[in-house]
Design an enzyme around this catalytic site. Structure first.
Site, short mmCIF file in Angstrom:
data_model
loop_
_atom_site.label_atom_id
_atom_site.label_comp_id
_atom_site.label_asym_id
_atom_site.label_seq_id
_atom_site.Cartn_x
_atom_site.Cartn_y
_atom_site.Cartn_z
N ARG A 1 -53.93 -33.95 37.61
CA ARG A 1 -52.73 -33.90 36.83
C ARG A 1 -52.22 -32.14 37.00
O ARG A 1 -52.98 -31.51 37.37
CB ARG A 1 -53.08 -33.91 35.42
CG ARG A 1 -53.69 -35.49 34.77
CD ARG A 1 -54.02 -35.36 33.35
NE ARG A 1 -52.59 -35.33 32.59
CZ ARG A 1 -52.31 -35.13 31.33
NH1 ARG A 1 -53.67 -35.00 30.79
NH2 ARG A 1 -51.63 -35.22 30.84
N GLN B 1 -51.24 -38.74 20.72
CA GLN B 1 -52.52 -38.01 20.82
C GLN B 1 -52.85 -37.42 19.29
O GLN B 1 -54.04 -37.46 18.59
CB GLN B 1 -52.40 -36.81 21.53
CG GLN B 1 -52.76 -37.27 22.86
CD GLN B 1 -51.30 -37.67 23.92
OE1 GLN B 1 -50.37 -37.86 23.11
NE2 GLN B 1 -51.28 -37.28 25.05
N ALA C 1 -56.27 -29.52 27.84
CA ALA C 1 -56.26 -28.57 29.12
C ALA C 1 -57.87 -27.97 28.99
O ALA C 1 -58.36 -28.21 30.14
CB ALA C 1 -55.38 -27.42 28.79
N ASP D 1 -51.08 -25.83 27.39
CA ASP D 1 -51.34 -26.34 28.82
C ASP D 1 -51.41 -25.33 29.75
O ASP D 1 -52.38 -25.30 30.77
CB ASP D 1 -50.92 -27.69 29.33
CG ASP D 1 -51.60 -28.67 28.11
OD1 ASP D 1 -50.92 -29.17 27.30
OD2 ASP D 1 -52.44 -29.55 28.82
O1 MRU Z 1 -51.59 -35.03 27.85
P1 MRU Z 1 -52.62 -34.25 27.09
O2 MRU Z 1 -53.17 -35.07 26.13
O3 MRU Z 1 -53.84 -33.91 28.05
O4 MRU Z 1 -51.92 -33.10 26.61
C1 MRU Z 1 -52.70 -32.23 25.69
C2 MRU Z 1 -52.03 -31.16 25.36
O5 MRU Z 1 -50.93 -30.95 25.37
C3 MRU Z 1 -52.69 -30.01 24.31
O6 MRU Z 1 -51.99 -29.62 23.24
C4 MRU Z 1 -53.12 -28.93 25.24
O7 MRU Z 1 -53.77 -29.21 26.34
C5 MRU Z 1 -53.94 -28.15 24.44
S1 MRU Z 1 -55.62 -28.67 24.15
C6 MRU Z 1 -56.56 -27.32 23.56
#
Ligand code: MRU
Length: 364
Positions: free
Chosen positions: A92, A211, A51, A252
Protein backbone atom coordinates in the site's frame (compact mmCIF):
# COMPACT_ATOMS: atom_id res chain seq x y z
CA UNK A 1 -11.95 -8.62 28.50
CA UNK A 2 -10.88 -5.11 27.56
CA UNK A 3 -10.80 -4.09 23.93
CA UNK A 4 -7.05 -3.43 24.40
CA UNK A 5 -6.49 -7.15 24.79
CA UNK A 6 -7.50 -7.61 21.15
CA UNK A 7 -4.21 -6.98 19.34
CA UNK A 8 -4.32 -6.56 15.55
CA UNK A 9 -0.94 -8.28 15.17
CA UNK A 10 0.75 -10.73 17.51
CA UNK A 11 3.62 -13.16 17.44
CA UNK A 12 2.89 -16.11 19.69
CA UNK A 13 4.52 -19.53 19.99
CA UNK A 14 6.52 -19.01 16.80
CA UNK A 15 3.50 -17.86 14.78
CA UNK A 16 2.68 -14.44 13.35
CA UNK A 17 -1.07 -13.88 13.71
CA UNK A 18 -3.25 -11.06 12.49
CA UNK A 19 -6.83 -10.27 13.41
CA UNK A 20 -8.73 -10.42 10.12
CA UNK A 21 -10.38 -7.00 10.23
CA UNK A 22 -12.41 -7.65 7.09
CA UNK A 23 -14.51 -10.10 9.15
CA UNK A 24 -15.33 -7.63 11.92
CA UNK A 25 -17.69 -6.97 13.56
CA UNK A 26 -19.22 -10.39 12.92
CA UNK A 27 -16.24 -12.62 13.66
CA UNK A 28 -13.03 -12.18 15.66
CA UNK A 29 -10.67 -14.50 13.81
CA UNK A 30 -6.87 -14.58 13.78
CA UNK A 31 -5.09 -15.87 10.69
CA UNK A 32 -1.51 -17.04 10.51
CA UNK A 33 1.02 -15.31 8.26
CA UNK A 34 3.44 -17.95 7.03
CA UNK A 35 5.09 -16.19 4.11
CA UNK A 36 5.86 -12.68 2.89
CA UNK A 37 3.11 -13.16 0.28
CA UNK A 38 0.59 -13.77 3.09
CA UNK A 39 1.68 -10.53 4.72
CA UNK A 40 1.54 -8.54 1.47
CA UNK A 41 -1.98 -9.83 0.77
CA UNK A 42 -3.19 -9.15 4.30
CA UNK A 43 -1.99 -5.54 4.09
CA UNK A 44 -3.35 -5.04 0.56
CA UNK A 45 -6.75 -6.57 1.43
CA UNK A 46 -6.98 -4.52 4.64
CA UNK A 47 -7.12 -7.61 6.84
CA UNK A 48 -4.61 -5.60 8.82
CA UNK A 49 -4.99 -1.85 8.36
CA UNK A 50 -4.44 1.48 10.06
CA UNK A 51 -1.05 3.13 9.61
CA UNK A 52 0.70 2.03 12.85
CA UNK A 53 -0.71 -1.53 12.68
CA UNK A 54 0.50 -1.81 9.09
CA UNK A 55 3.98 -0.79 10.31
CA UNK A 56 3.93 -3.44 13.06
CA UNK A 57 2.68 -6.09 10.60
CA UNK A 58 5.40 -5.16 8.11
CA UNK A 59 8.11 -5.47 10.77
CA UNK A 60 7.03 -8.94 11.90
CA UNK A 61 6.26 -9.82 8.29
CA UNK A 62 9.83 -9.06 7.28
CA UNK A 63 11.06 -11.30 10.06
CA UNK A 64 8.70 -14.05 8.85
CA UNK A 65 10.11 -13.59 5.34
CA UNK A 66 13.63 -14.46 6.49
CA UNK A 67 13.23 -16.56 9.63
CA UNK A 68 13.46 -19.92 7.83
CA UNK A 69 16.29 -19.01 5.47
CA UNK A 70 19.43 -21.19 5.64
CA UNK A 71 21.95 -20.02 8.20
CA UNK A 72 25.15 -20.67 6.28
CA UNK A 73 25.50 -17.51 4.16
CA UNK A 74 25.25 -14.03 5.68
CA UNK A 75 25.58 -12.32 2.31
CA UNK A 76 22.65 -14.26 0.80
CA UNK A 77 20.64 -13.57 3.95
CA UNK A 78 21.16 -9.80 3.70
CA UNK A 79 20.21 -9.82 0.02
CA UNK A 80 17.01 -11.77 0.73
CA UNK A 81 16.12 -9.41 3.56
CA UNK A 82 16.36 -6.37 1.31
CA UNK A 83 14.42 -8.09 -1.48
CA UNK A 84 11.62 -8.98 0.93
CA UNK A 85 11.48 -5.38 2.22
CA UNK A 86 11.30 -4.05 -1.36
CA UNK A 87 8.44 -6.44 -2.03
CA UNK A 88 6.41 -5.67 1.12
CA UNK A 89 6.70 -1.91 0.72
CA UNK A 90 4.59 -2.16 -2.46
CA UNK A 91 1.49 -3.46 -0.67
CA UNK A 92 0.00 0.00 0.00
CA UNK A 93 1.46 3.40 -0.89
CA UNK A 94 -0.03 6.06 1.40
CA UNK A 95 0.61 5.11 5.04
CA UNK A 96 4.26 5.99 5.63
CA UNK A 97 4.50 3.57 8.56
CA UNK A 98 4.87 0.70 6.08
CA UNK A 99 8.04 2.12 4.52
CA UNK A 100 9.18 3.51 7.88
CA UNK A 101 9.02 0.15 9.68
CA UNK A 102 10.70 -1.75 6.83
CA UNK A 103 13.51 0.80 6.63
CA UNK A 104 13.98 0.65 10.37
CA UNK A 105 14.35 -3.14 10.12
CA UNK A 106 16.79 -3.09 7.19
CA UNK A 107 18.76 -0.20 8.75
CA UNK A 108 19.07 -2.27 11.91
CA UNK A 109 20.52 -5.14 9.90
CA UNK A 110 22.77 -2.93 7.79
CA UNK A 111 24.16 -1.26 10.91
CA UNK A 112 25.14 -4.51 12.60
CA UNK A 113 28.80 -5.05 13.40
CA UNK A 114 30.44 -8.45 13.52
CA UNK A 115 30.60 -8.09 17.30
CA UNK A 116 26.77 -7.79 17.40
CA UNK A 117 26.49 -10.93 15.33
CA UNK A 118 28.84 -12.87 17.53
CA UNK A 119 27.65 -11.57 20.91
CA UNK A 120 26.29 -14.40 22.99
CA UNK A 121 27.12 -16.92 20.29
CA UNK A 122 28.57 -20.35 20.90
CA UNK A 123 32.17 -19.40 20.19
CA UNK A 124 33.07 -22.89 18.95
CA UNK A 125 30.22 -22.66 16.44
CA UNK A 126 29.19 -19.00 15.93
CA UNK A 127 26.23 -18.39 13.65
CA UNK A 128 25.90 -14.75 12.50
CA UNK A 129 22.75 -15.46 10.45
CA UNK A 130 20.95 -16.86 13.45
CA UNK A 131 22.09 -13.87 15.50
CA UNK A 132 20.80 -11.50 12.79
CA UNK A 133 17.41 -13.24 12.82
CA UNK A 134 17.16 -12.82 16.60
CA UNK A 135 18.12 -9.16 16.37
CA UNK A 136 15.47 -8.55 13.66
CA UNK A 137 12.81 -10.24 15.76
CA UNK A 138 13.76 -8.06 18.72
CA UNK A 139 13.48 -4.97 16.48
CA UNK A 140 9.95 -5.95 15.39
CA UNK A 141 9.03 -6.39 19.06
CA UNK A 142 10.50 -2.96 19.82
CA UNK A 143 8.45 -1.35 17.03
CA UNK A 144 5.28 -2.87 18.48
CA UNK A 145 6.10 -1.89 22.07
CA UNK A 146 7.12 1.66 21.11
CA UNK A 147 3.86 2.11 19.20
CA UNK A 148 1.91 0.99 22.24
CA UNK A 149 3.79 3.50 24.39
CA UNK A 150 3.33 6.25 21.80
CA UNK A 151 -0.42 5.64 21.68
CA UNK A 152 -0.68 5.76 25.45
CA UNK A 153 1.24 9.05 25.50
CA UNK A 154 -0.93 10.49 22.69
CA UNK A 155 -3.97 9.53 24.74
CA UNK A 156 -2.65 11.41 27.76
CA UNK A 157 -1.72 14.52 25.75
CA UNK A 158 -4.96 14.40 23.78
CA UNK A 159 -7.08 14.15 26.91
CA UNK A 160 -5.91 17.64 27.94
CA UNK A 161 -7.78 18.98 24.89
CA UNK A 162 -11.08 17.36 25.87
CA UNK A 163 -13.58 17.93 28.64
CA UNK A 164 -16.10 15.66 30.31
CA UNK A 165 -19.42 15.42 28.49
CA UNK A 166 -18.04 16.57 25.14
CA UNK A 167 -19.50 15.41 21.84
CA UNK A 168 -16.66 14.09 19.68
CA UNK A 169 -16.82 13.19 16.00
CA UNK A 170 -14.36 10.74 14.48
CA UNK A 171 -13.81 9.39 10.97
CA UNK A 172 -12.52 5.98 9.91
CA UNK A 173 -10.86 3.88 12.61
CA UNK A 174 -7.83 5.08 14.52
CA UNK A 175 -8.50 2.85 17.47
CA UNK A 176 -6.77 -0.01 19.20
CA UNK A 177 -6.95 -2.37 16.22
CA UNK A 178 -5.32 0.27 13.97
CA UNK A 179 -2.28 0.36 16.25
CA UNK A 180 -0.30 -1.85 18.62
CA UNK A 181 -2.67 -0.87 21.44
CA UNK A 182 -5.06 1.94 22.53
CA UNK A 183 -5.29 3.64 19.12
CA UNK A 184 -4.21 7.14 18.24
CA UNK A 185 -7.27 9.40 18.29
CA UNK A 186 -9.41 6.93 20.24
CA UNK A 187 -6.76 6.64 22.99
CA UNK A 188 -7.90 9.82 24.83
CA UNK A 189 -11.49 8.63 24.57
CA UNK A 190 -10.59 5.35 26.27
CA UNK A 191 -8.52 7.11 28.93
CA UNK A 192 -11.28 9.67 29.51
CA UNK A 193 -13.85 6.91 29.77
CA UNK A 194 -11.79 5.27 32.51
CA UNK A 195 -11.96 8.59 34.39
CA UNK A 196 -15.74 8.84 33.92
CA UNK A 197 -15.67 11.61 31.27
CA UNK A 198 -18.97 10.48 29.66
CA UNK A 199 -18.03 11.50 26.11
CA UNK A 200 -20.65 11.23 23.38
CA UNK A 201 -18.83 9.90 20.34
CA UNK A 202 -20.19 10.14 16.79
CA UNK A 203 -18.60 7.71 14.34
CA UNK A 204 -18.79 8.43 10.61
CA UNK A 205 -19.51 5.13 8.88
CA UNK A 206 -16.63 5.91 6.45
CA UNK A 207 -17.60 4.66 3.04
CA UNK A 208 -16.75 2.71 1.05
CA UNK A 209 -15.02 0.22 3.37
CA UNK A 210 -16.97 1.16 6.49
CA UNK A 211 -14.08 1.29 8.95
CA UNK A 212 -16.17 3.65 11.11
CA UNK A 213 -19.20 1.38 11.18
CA UNK A 214 -17.49 -2.00 11.32
CA UNK A 215 -14.49 -1.13 13.47
CA UNK A 216 -14.87 2.13 15.41
CA UNK A 217 -18.45 1.59 16.51
CA UNK A 218 -17.56 -2.03 17.34
CA UNK A 219 -14.55 -1.01 19.47
CA UNK A 220 -16.36 1.75 21.32
CA UNK A 221 -19.60 -0.14 21.80
CA UNK A 222 -17.71 -3.14 23.14
CA UNK A 223 -15.96 -0.83 25.61
CA UNK A 224 -19.20 0.64 26.93
CA UNK A 225 -18.56 4.08 25.43
CA UNK A 226 -21.56 6.11 24.23
CA UNK A 227 -21.20 5.90 20.44
CA UNK A 228 -23.65 6.95 17.74
CA UNK A 229 -23.07 5.73 14.21
CA UNK A 230 -23.87 8.21 11.43
CA UNK A 231 -23.56 8.14 7.65
CA UNK A 232 -20.73 10.30 6.31
CA UNK A 233 -23.17 12.84 4.91
CA UNK A 234 -24.61 13.49 8.39
CA UNK A 235 -21.50 15.15 9.82
CA UNK A 236 -22.78 18.62 8.98
CA UNK A 237 -26.12 18.20 10.69
CA UNK A 238 -24.66 16.86 13.95
CA UNK A 239 -22.24 19.80 13.99
CA UNK A 240 -25.05 22.23 13.26
CA UNK A 241 -27.17 20.68 16.02
CA UNK A 242 -24.42 21.68 18.45
CA UNK A 243 -23.63 18.08 19.34
CA UNK A 244 -19.93 18.17 18.44
CA UNK A 245 -17.26 20.05 20.43
CA UNK A 246 -14.20 18.39 18.90
CA UNK A 247 -13.25 16.31 15.87
CA UNK A 248 -10.46 13.74 16.25
CA UNK A 249 -8.89 11.65 13.48
CA UNK A 250 -5.79 9.61 12.81
CA UNK A 251 -3.33 10.16 9.99
CA UNK A 252 -1.56 7.98 7.42
CA UNK A 253 1.20 10.38 6.43
CA UNK A 254 1.84 13.94 7.54
CA UNK A 255 4.01 16.04 5.26
CA UNK A 256 6.64 18.43 6.63
CA UNK A 257 4.26 21.42 6.30
CA UNK A 258 1.50 19.75 8.36
CA UNK A 259 -0.75 18.62 5.51
CA UNK A 260 -2.12 15.25 6.65
CA UNK A 261 -3.33 12.36 4.49
CA UNK A 262 -6.01 10.28 6.15
CA UNK A 263 -8.99 8.14 5.16
CA UNK A 264 -11.05 9.52 2.29
CA UNK A 265 -13.56 12.04 3.60
CA UNK A 266 -11.36 13.42 6.38
CA UNK A 267 -10.67 16.70 4.57
CA UNK A 268 -14.40 17.34 4.14
CA UNK A 269 -14.95 16.81 7.86
CA UNK A 270 -12.09 19.23 8.65
CA UNK A 271 -13.52 21.90 6.35
CA UNK A 272 -16.95 21.53 7.97
CA UNK A 273 -15.41 21.73 11.43
CA UNK A 274 -13.72 25.03 10.56
CA UNK A 275 -16.99 26.41 9.21
CA UNK A 276 -18.77 25.52 12.47
CA UNK A 277 -15.89 26.74 14.67
CA UNK A 278 -15.14 23.26 16.02
CA UNK A 279 -11.49 22.30 16.74
CA UNK A 280 -10.07 19.57 14.49
CA UNK A 281 -7.31 17.47 16.09
CA UNK A 282 -5.19 15.08 14.07
CA UNK A 283 -3.35 12.33 16.01
CA UNK A 284 -0.01 11.61 14.43
CA UNK A 285 2.72 9.49 16.03
CA UNK A 286 6.17 10.62 14.91
CA UNK A 287 6.41 7.36 12.90
CA UNK A 288 3.67 8.85 10.67
CA UNK A 289 5.42 12.20 10.10
CA UNK A 290 7.37 12.23 6.83
CA UNK A 291 9.71 15.21 6.75
CA UNK A 292 11.01 14.00 3.36
CA UNK A 293 7.64 14.86 1.82
CA UNK A 294 7.42 18.66 1.75
CA UNK A 295 3.65 19.09 1.28
CA UNK A 296 0.49 17.05 0.89
CA UNK A 297 0.65 17.50 -2.89
CA UNK A 298 3.54 15.01 -2.99
CA UNK A 299 1.73 12.28 -1.02
CA UNK A 300 0.77 9.34 -3.22
CA UNK A 301 -2.92 8.58 -2.81
CA UNK A 302 -3.91 4.94 -3.14
CA UNK A 303 -6.73 4.25 -5.61
CA UNK A 304 -8.70 1.07 -5.09
CA UNK A 305 -11.08 -1.08 -7.09
CA UNK A 306 -14.36 0.72 -7.83
CA UNK A 307 -16.35 -2.38 -6.93
CA UNK A 308 -15.69 -1.49 -3.32
CA UNK A 309 -18.12 1.40 -3.80
CA UNK A 310 -21.14 -0.36 -5.23
CA UNK A 311 -20.76 -4.14 -5.03
CA UNK A 312 -18.62 -5.40 -2.24
CA UNK A 313 -21.09 -4.95 0.64
CA UNK A 314 -24.31 -5.70 -1.21
CA UNK A 315 -26.17 -8.77 -2.35
CA UNK A 316 -26.89 -7.04 -5.65
CA UNK A 317 -24.87 -4.28 -7.33
CA UNK A 318 -26.06 -0.82 -6.27
CA UNK A 319 -25.07 0.76 -9.59
CA UNK A 320 -25.17 -0.42 -13.18
CA UNK A 321 -22.43 -2.90 -14.08
CA UNK A 322 -19.64 -1.17 -15.94
CA UNK A 323 -20.35 2.28 -14.48
CA UNK A 324 -17.28 4.48 -14.19
CA UNK A 325 -15.95 4.81 -10.63
CA UNK A 326 -13.31 6.79 -8.80
CA UNK A 327 -12.19 5.28 -5.50
CA UNK A 328 -9.34 7.15 -3.80
CA UNK A 329 -8.67 5.61 -0.39
CA UNK A 330 -7.31 8.79 1.22
CA UNK A 331 -7.42 12.54 0.94
CA UNK A 332 -5.18 15.28 2.24
CA UNK A 333 -6.38 17.73 4.87
CA UNK A 334 -4.49 20.99 4.37
CA UNK A 335 -2.58 22.12 7.46
CA UNK A 336 -4.71 25.28 7.77
CA UNK A 337 -7.70 23.14 8.83
CA UNK A 338 -5.82 21.29 11.57
CA UNK A 339 -6.16 23.03 14.93
CA UNK A 340 -3.44 20.92 16.56
CA UNK A 341 -1.42 17.78 15.89
CA UNK A 342 -1.21 15.36 18.82
CA UNK A 343 2.00 13.33 18.90
CA UNK A 344 3.54 11.11 21.56
CA UNK A 345 6.05 13.88 22.21
CA UNK A 346 3.35 16.48 22.88
CA UNK A 347 0.82 18.72 21.16
CA UNK A 348 2.07 20.64 18.13
CA UNK A 349 0.42 23.87 16.96
CA UNK A 350 1.03 25.98 13.87
CA UNK A 351 3.32 26.98 12.28
CA UNK A 352 3.69 23.28 11.55
CA UNK A 353 6.76 23.42 9.31
CA UNK A 354 8.89 24.76 12.14
CA UNK A 355 7.17 22.97 15.00
CA UNK A 356 7.01 19.49 13.45
CA UNK A 357 10.72 19.68 12.58
CA UNK A 358 11.51 20.47 16.24
CA UNK A 359 10.14 17.04 17.22
CA UNK A 360 13.05 15.41 15.42
CA UNK A 361 15.84 17.68 16.68
CA UNK A 362 18.52 15.53 18.24
CA UNK A 363 17.54 12.41 16.23
CA UNK A 364 20.32 10.91 14.12
O1 MRU B 1 -7.42 2.19 4.69
P1 MRU B 1 -7.15 2.12 6.15
O2 MRU B 1 -8.27 1.50 6.92
O3 MRU B 1 -5.81 1.52 6.46
O4 MRU B 1 -7.08 3.64 6.60
C1 MRU B 1 -6.83 3.93 7.93
C2 MRU B 1 -6.89 5.36 8.27
O5 MRU B 1 -7.06 6.21 7.44
C3 MRU B 1 -6.62 5.71 9.71
O6 MRU B 1 -7.33 6.84 10.10
C4 MRU B 1 -5.12 5.99 9.87
O7 MRU B 1 -4.37 4.92 9.40
C5 MRU B 1 -4.74 6.26 11.25
S1 MRU B 1 -4.74 4.75 12.19
C6 MRU B 1 -4.23 5.07 13.74
Amino acid sequence: MKIFDIAPVKYLDGKMLILDQTRLPGEEIYIEMETKEDVWDAIYKLQVRGAPAIGVAAAYGLYVAVRDLPEDNLFAFGKALHEAADYLVGARPTAVNLAWALKRMTDKYDGLELTDLLAGADISNPNPVKAAKDILFAEAEAIRIEDEEACRAMGEHGLTLLEPGMGILTHCNAGTIATAKYGTCLAPIYLGHEKGYDFKVFADETRPLLQGARLTSWELHKSGIDVTLICDNMASIVMRNGWIQAVVTGCDRMAANGDGANKIGTSGVAILAKEYGIPFYMYVPTSTIDLDTPTGAEIKIEERDGEEIYKMWYEKPMAPEGVKTYNPAFDVTPAEYITAVVTEKGIVRPPYKENLAKLFEGDK
